[in-house]
Design an enzyme around this catalytic site. Structure first.
Site, PDB file in Angstrom:
ATOM      1  N   CYS A   2      54.421  34.881  37.943  1.00 19.12           N
ATOM      2  CA  CYS A   2      55.641  34.219  38.595  1.00 19.12           C
ATOM      3  C   CYS A   2      55.950  35.324  39.700  1.00 19.12           C
ATOM      4  O   CYS A   2      55.115  36.442  39.784  1.00 19.12           O
ATOM      5  CB  CYS A   2      56.938  34.476  37.620  1.00 19.12           C
ATOM      6  N   LEU A  51      57.172  30.267  37.465  1.00 23.09           N
ATOM      7  CA  LEU A  51      55.158  29.477  36.784  1.00 23.09           C
ATOM      8  C   LEU A  51      55.811  29.330  35.062  1.00 23.09           C
ATOM      9  O   LEU A  51      55.892  30.649  34.538  1.00 23.09           O
ATOM     10  CB  LEU A  51      54.626  30.330  36.707  1.00 23.09           C
ATOM     11  N   ASN A  75      58.631  39.448  36.437  1.00 25.44           N
ATOM     12  CA  ASN A  75      56.700  38.291  36.634  1.00 25.44           C
ATOM     13  C   ASN A  75      55.967  38.862  35.169  1.00 25.44           C
ATOM     14  O   ASN A  75      56.042  39.493  35.005  1.00 25.44           O
ATOM     15  CB  ASN A  75      56.633  38.821  37.373  1.00 25.44           C
ATOM     16  N   GLY A  76      55.396  37.772  34.157  1.00 19.87           N
ATOM     17  CA  GLY A  76      54.763  38.828  33.198  1.00 19.87           C
ATOM     18  C   GLY A  76      54.524  37.692  32.000  1.00 19.87           C
ATOM     19  O   GLY A  76      55.879  36.675  31.841  1.00 19.87           O
ATOM     20  N   THR A 316      34.726  44.160  48.636  1.00 18.32           N
ATOM     21  CA  THR A 316      34.491  44.141  47.626  1.00 18.32           C
ATOM     22  C   THR A 316      35.414  43.015  47.134  1.00 18.32           C
ATOM     23  O   THR A 316      35.118  41.320  46.249  1.00 18.32           O
ATOM     24  CB  THR A 316      34.004  44.774  46.631  1.00 18.32           C
ATOM     25  N   ARG A 319      35.288  39.722  48.919  1.00 18.36           N
ATOM     26  CA  ARG A 319      34.162  38.715  48.575  1.00 18.36           C
ATOM     27  C   ARG A 319      34.229  38.410  47.230  1.00 18.36           C
ATOM     28  O   ARG A 319      33.824  36.904  46.777  1.00 18.36           O
ATOM     29  CB  ARG A 319      32.796  40.140  48.531  1.00 18.36           C
TER      30      ARG A 319
END
Length: 570
Positions: A2, A51, A75-76, A316, A319
């Protein structure tokens, strides 16, 4: 996964301020497209973009205690919420949300309850009885959180810095394993495991204890009321996650709702190492496998959007985030909202190829400690933000609190890479799942050499990025980079290109300071670069930079770009 935004102590608490909070909260809607919530109390605002993974129908946030004097935006996921509820029998729960226990635990224990939570989380809690508040982040920093200070003296918390950067004079990443208390006036650490001191442990290696701890970590993360799958690259870590999830899926509540065949997902350039290995693992496990492709040009076209979502200019991380970002979009189109992923294993067990040069067990252990402490700035950031960009939640079993404690208590002599004893990188983990009677994986997969995600999707991906950057950045631009970017000065054209995009999107000094720097080879910390004198001439975060270790190492250090900044996991 979320999105949360909390603003406490604003000067203007009019409808104009409420409208501004709503506007800023919408910047996080990609993280939580299912519902929006906002609670205001005097000069405090708690907003949430949801979410829905657990209890989709009634678990909307913010959440409350019985009389709504305690408000929390989270959130979690709290994996042990059912067990915690048993100790809160005197409380009345309004929803089936796993996060509602936070409000009631606070009522019972005050601020000293955070270590009771088993999960990944960041939250802000407001107690209207005395107008105090706390904010906390999980032990490793799996979920993102930022802390900011407004011009008017207000304090801000947000899942991503894009929601607070315009209104805060200064902001920082909220440190993992910490709690902020308005009563005590600042941050303090709530997570204090023995390994954090970097003292050398001495517990003998027990393969059964390690295997069972990981199996528990995977199983608890299968807590879901929505379809889920596993991100499968075909490497050791993701293959073990898939193998364990596949073995225990039939016993889970998720199987009763969504069936007992596991879905797995892999992305790569056509013909890449990961695609071949992932298909082999999927065939062995009998999963419903989804092989996804992208082209170098499609990845390049997505770079700016990726940087906007992941909020970093680390080479990185970008990437590796780009293929993950593209994969997440395709996964979402299939109706999947949660995935299990294999981040964290290399940090815990010394899995990166540069660990071949660790001089002794003390150096190895201290390096693994440094790597775990910095995960929130690299791999956790990538895994969370690349997936949440499309409203998908990534769960990471290797970063389970119990599993980390078990793994980091092992005498690090067992983690040393010893070719004379047949021990390659992460041997203790490979050996724990090397079961001839009921094998988890084929032997050659179980003992496959480490590939970093940005390499495994196809070596031409990194080469294509470097070529693209060279076309965007001139030699003169790179020569004067220290004048344009005096902090964390980019030392390659690829790094310069990403920094230019980042600065356009996030121009404040606090934003650029949120990204750490330093030399790295094959994802090492700056300290570990000292392990091999030759590495200082070949500073590239790709696994192929581990000269003399990787099977496809760069043939000539002179052919590589010098001094790639930062790394995948500092």
């Amino acid at each position: 996964m979320c999105g949360i935004l909390a603003v406490l102590g604003v000067v203007d608490n009019s409808q104009l301020k409420r409208a501004r909070i709503i506007e800023l909260s919408r910047r996080l809607r990609h993280r939580g497209p299912d519902w929006s919530g906002l609670h205001s109390y005097q000069d405090c605002y708690l907003a949430h973009q949801r979410l829905a993974i657990v209890d989709p129908t009634s678990g909307d946030q913010p959440l409350y205690n019985e009389d709504k004097t305690v408000i929390v935006t989270v959130n979690g996921e709290i994996y042990n919420h059912k067990k915690l509820r048993q100790g809160l029998s005197s409380h009345q729960f309004r929803t089936g949300s796993d996060c509602e226990v936070i409000a009631h635990l606070y009522e019972e224990h005050g601020e000293e309850f955070v270590d009771m939570l088993d999960g990944m989380f960041s939250f802000v809690l407001l107690d209207t009885k005395d107008k105090s508040f706390i904010a906390a982040r999980d032990a490793i920093g799996i979920t993102p959180l930022y802390l900011g200070w407004g011009h008017d003296g207000s304090i801000w918390f947000a899942s991503e810095m894009k929601a607070l950067m315009d209104d805060c004079e200064r902001f920082i990443p909220f440190p993992p394993g910490h709690i902020y208390s308005s009563k005590q006036g600042g941050l303090r650490r709530w997570y204090n495991p023995p390994w954090f001191s970097e003292s050398i442990p001495s517990t003998p290696y027990d393969s059964t204890i390690l295997r069972e701890a990981f199996e528990r970590a995977v199983f608890k993360r299968m807590m879901t009321d929505v379809p889920f799958g596993v991100l499968l690259s075909g490497g050791l870590d993701s293959s073990l996650v898939a193998a364990v999830a596949n073995r225990y899926l039939a016993k889970s509540d998720a199987a009763r709702q969504w069936g007992s065949q596991l879905h797995t997902f892999c992305i790569g350039l056509k013909g890449s190492p990961d695609l071949k290995a992932a298909q082999e693992v999927a065939d062995y496990l009998g999963t419903c496998h989804h092989e996804l492709h992208f082209t170098v040009q499609e990845g390049i076209d997505a770079i700016e959007e990726v940087i906007y979502h992941i909020e970093t200019y680390d080479v990185t991380t970008i990437r590796a985030s780009t293929p993950m970002f593209l994969m997440s979009r395709k996964i979402k189109s299939l109706g999947v909202k949660m995935v299990l992923s294999g981040e964290g294993s290399d940090e815990i067990f010394g899995g990166y190829l540069y660990f071949h040069k660790a001089p002794n067990k003390i150096e190895l252990h201290q390096e693994t400690c440094r790597k775990i402490k910095a995960l929130h700035l690299y791999d956790c950031l990538r895994a969370n933000k690349s997936t949440s960009a499309w409203g998908i939640e990534a769960r990471v079993p290797f970063l389970d609190k119990e599993f980390i404690s078990t793994s980091m208590a092992i005498d690090p002599e067992w983690k040393m890479i010893r070719p004379d004893l047949g021990r390659i990188e992460k041997w203790v983990l490979r050996n724990a799942f090397d079961d001839d009677k009921t094998p988890y994986l084929p032997k050659h997969i179980l003992y496959r050499q480490k590939e970093q995600f940005s390499d495994g999707v196809g070596y031409s991906w990194i080469d294509g990025l470097k070529d693209h950057a060279s076309a965007q950045v001139t030699d003169a631009m790179l020569k004067h980079a220290n004048f344009v970017y005096p902090e964390n000065t980019p030392t390659t054209k690829e790094g310069y290109h990403y920094r230019t995009i980042f600065e356009k999107l996030f121009p404040k000094n606090s934003a650029r300071l949120s990204v750490p720097g330093g030399p790295s080879v094959a994802c090492s910390t700056a300290k570990a670069v000292e392990w091999d004198a030759a590495w200082s001439k070949n500073l590239d975060p790709s696994g192929r930079a581990a000269l003399g270790v990787h099977a496809d190492a760069y043939k000539d250090a002179v052919d590589t770009k010098i001094a790639e900044p930062n790394n995948k996991s500092l």
